[in-house]
Design a protein around this motif. Structure first.
Motif, mmCIF file in Angstrom:
data_model
loop_
_atom_site.group_PDB
_atom_site.id
_atom_site.type_symbol
_atom_site.label_atom_id
_atom_site.label_comp_id
_atom_site.label_asym_id
_atom_site.label_seq_id
_atom_site.Cartn_x
_atom_site.Cartn_y
_atom_site.Cartn_z
ATOM 1 N N HIS A 106 -20.329 11.613 -4.255
ATOM 2 C CA HIS A 106 -19.144 12.176 -5.017
ATOM 3 C C HIS A 106 -18.165 11.197 -5.479
ATOM 4 O O HIS A 106 -17.745 10.737 -6.584
ATOM 5 C CB HIS A 106 -18.362 13.410 -4.350
ATOM 6 C CG HIS A 106 -17.046 13.740 -5.135
ATOM 7 N ND1 HIS A 106 -15.988 13.300 -4.442
ATOM 8 C CD2 HIS A 106 -17.051 14.920 -5.996
ATOM 9 C CE1 HIS A 106 -15.006 14.050 -5.451
ATOM 10 N NE2 HIS A 106 -15.507 14.725 -6.308
ATOM 11 N N SER B 279 -18.568 7.831 -5.563
ATOM 12 C CA SER B 279 -19.157 6.918 -6.442
ATOM 13 C C SER B 279 -19.272 7.529 -7.764
ATOM 14 O O SER B 279 -19.001 6.577 -8.755
ATOM 15 C CB SER B 279 -20.540 6.334 -5.618
ATOM 16 O OG SER B 279 -21.176 5.572 -6.527
ATOM 17 N N PHE B 280 -19.586 8.869 -8.136
ATOM 18 C CA PHE B 280 -19.890 9.367 -9.129
ATOM 19 C C PHE B 280 -18.282 9.218 -10.060
ATOM 20 O O PHE B 280 -17.961 8.806 -10.982
ATOM 21 C CB PHE B 280 -20.246 10.503 -8.886
ATOM 22 C CG PHE B 280 -20.683 11.215 -10.412
ATOM 23 C CD1 PHE B 280 -21.727 10.958 -10.862
ATOM 24 C CD2 PHE B 280 -19.707 12.370 -11.053
ATOM 25 C CE1 PHE B 280 -22.159 11.708 -12.136
ATOM 26 C CE2 PHE B 280 -20.200 12.730 -12.096
ATOM 27 C CZ PHE B 280 -21.345 12.597 -12.691
ATOM 28 N N THR C 147 -17.190 5.630 -10.926
ATOM 29 C CA THR C 147 -18.218 5.193 -11.922
ATOM 30 C C THR C 147 -17.440 5.568 -13.368
ATOM 31 O O THR C 147 -17.229 5.060 -14.343
ATOM 32 C CB THR C 147 -19.384 5.517 -11.914
ATOM 33 O OG1 THR C 147 -20.142 4.975 -10.890
ATOM 34 C CG2 THR C 147 -20.340 5.079 -12.948
#
Length: 305
Positions: free
Chosen positions: A127, A129-130, A133
């Motif tokens: 989550h 990392s998403f 990004t």
């Protein structure tokens, strides 16, 4: 949570009802041998004090009150560990093709896999990392390509998703736990076999569902080379794989005091081995097996099913 009742504080991710089969004594509460992969000293610990974390399956509602409904669901499921079919599976030679047995074991294995805190920590990292990004200068994409089709994205729910609290992420985790029937079905579709020992030799860990693959990475349950180890008791270990060309639902004798299986379970532990016998004896037998392998003995003998 009923009005006036106190929410559960100590949440066990490896059920005490499961661990009792691996107890080292008959005290009340029983104790179990525990060895950390970070330290060399083994210790006898009360079962109610291992694989436990405060409020692991508890969240706060909008009023700030703790809600332990998920812990209560687990308590209902864990009654299987006290059932006659599970007791028979721990020591006997149960028909592994029996659908009622398979469904019970598959559901318990799937739930024990998803309820492990390592699973929550992984989903939390994904989550974050998403969010990292798509919070950058490029922002969110307007569309994605799925199956060759362009699908437009609605950004309206992004702020809520990006700013999710730990409780929000836990609720998503709970949803996965309560819908892990798909994982159970994958287990049901695998070939089952049991490794059995006359003596109590097998260990378990704080990560009891062990996935194996030749390249030492998790490649998904449906990968044809994936296999699964689930210690049922100190004398029984369930093995699941996709080798349907081999005989199914058979019992095979343990080799080398169960050292090959114990090595794999110990290697996959988050931190702790749980054992009914002194852990250093378990480790000594694992090292002896490795010496046999070093001089050319077939290492698959201990797990050949």
């Amino acid at each position: 949570m009923s009005s006036g009742s106190k929410p559960t504080r100590r949440c066990h991710w490896v059920p005490q009802a499961y661990l009792k089969a691996f107890a080292a004594d008959n005290r009340k509460p029983p104790r179990i041998w525990r060895l950390s992969n970070q330290e060399s000293d083994a210790e006898l610990k009360r079962i109610d004090r291992v694989a436990v974390r405060n409020h692991l399956y508890v969240v706060r509602d909008k009023e700030g009150q703790r809600d332990d409904a998920q812990e209560k669901r687990f308590a209902e499921l864990e009654q299987f560990f006290s059932s006659k079919p599970w007791k028979a599976l721990q020591t006997g030679f149960v028909d592994l093709s029996d659908q009622s047995i398979r469904k019970m074991v598959a559901l318990l294995a799937a739930t024990m896999y998803v309820r492990n805190p390592a699973h929550f920590e992984l989903s939390t990292r994904i989550h974050q990392s998403f969010v990292d990004t798509f919070s950058g200068p490029w922002g969110l994409p307007d569309a994605v390509i799925i199956g060759g089709r362009r699908v437009a994205l609605d950004h309206s729910s992004w702020p809520e998703h990006a700013n999710a609290s730990e409780d929000d992420l836990k609720r998503n985790w709970f949803d996965m736990m309560n819908s892990c029937g798909d994982i159970a079905k994958m287990f049901l579709g695998m070939r089952w076999a049991m490794v059995a020992s006359e003596e109590p030799v097998f260990i378990t860990s704080d990560h009891p569902i062990t996935f194996l693959h030749p390249d030492l990475r998790f490649r998904g349950i449906k990968n044809p080379d994936t296999s699964v180890i689930f210690p049922i008791s100190p004398t029984r270990v369930l093995c699941m794989d996709h080798r349907h060309e081999e005989p199914a639902n058979e019992y095979y004798p343990a080799q080398h005091h169960g050292a090959a299986i114990n090595m794999l379970v110990w290697r996959d532990a988050l931190e702790f081995m749980f054992s009914p016998r002194e852990p250093h004896e378990v480790c000594r037998q694992i090292l002896e097996l490795e010496e046999h392998i070093a001089v050319g003995e077939d290492p698959t003998k201990g797990i050949e099913i």
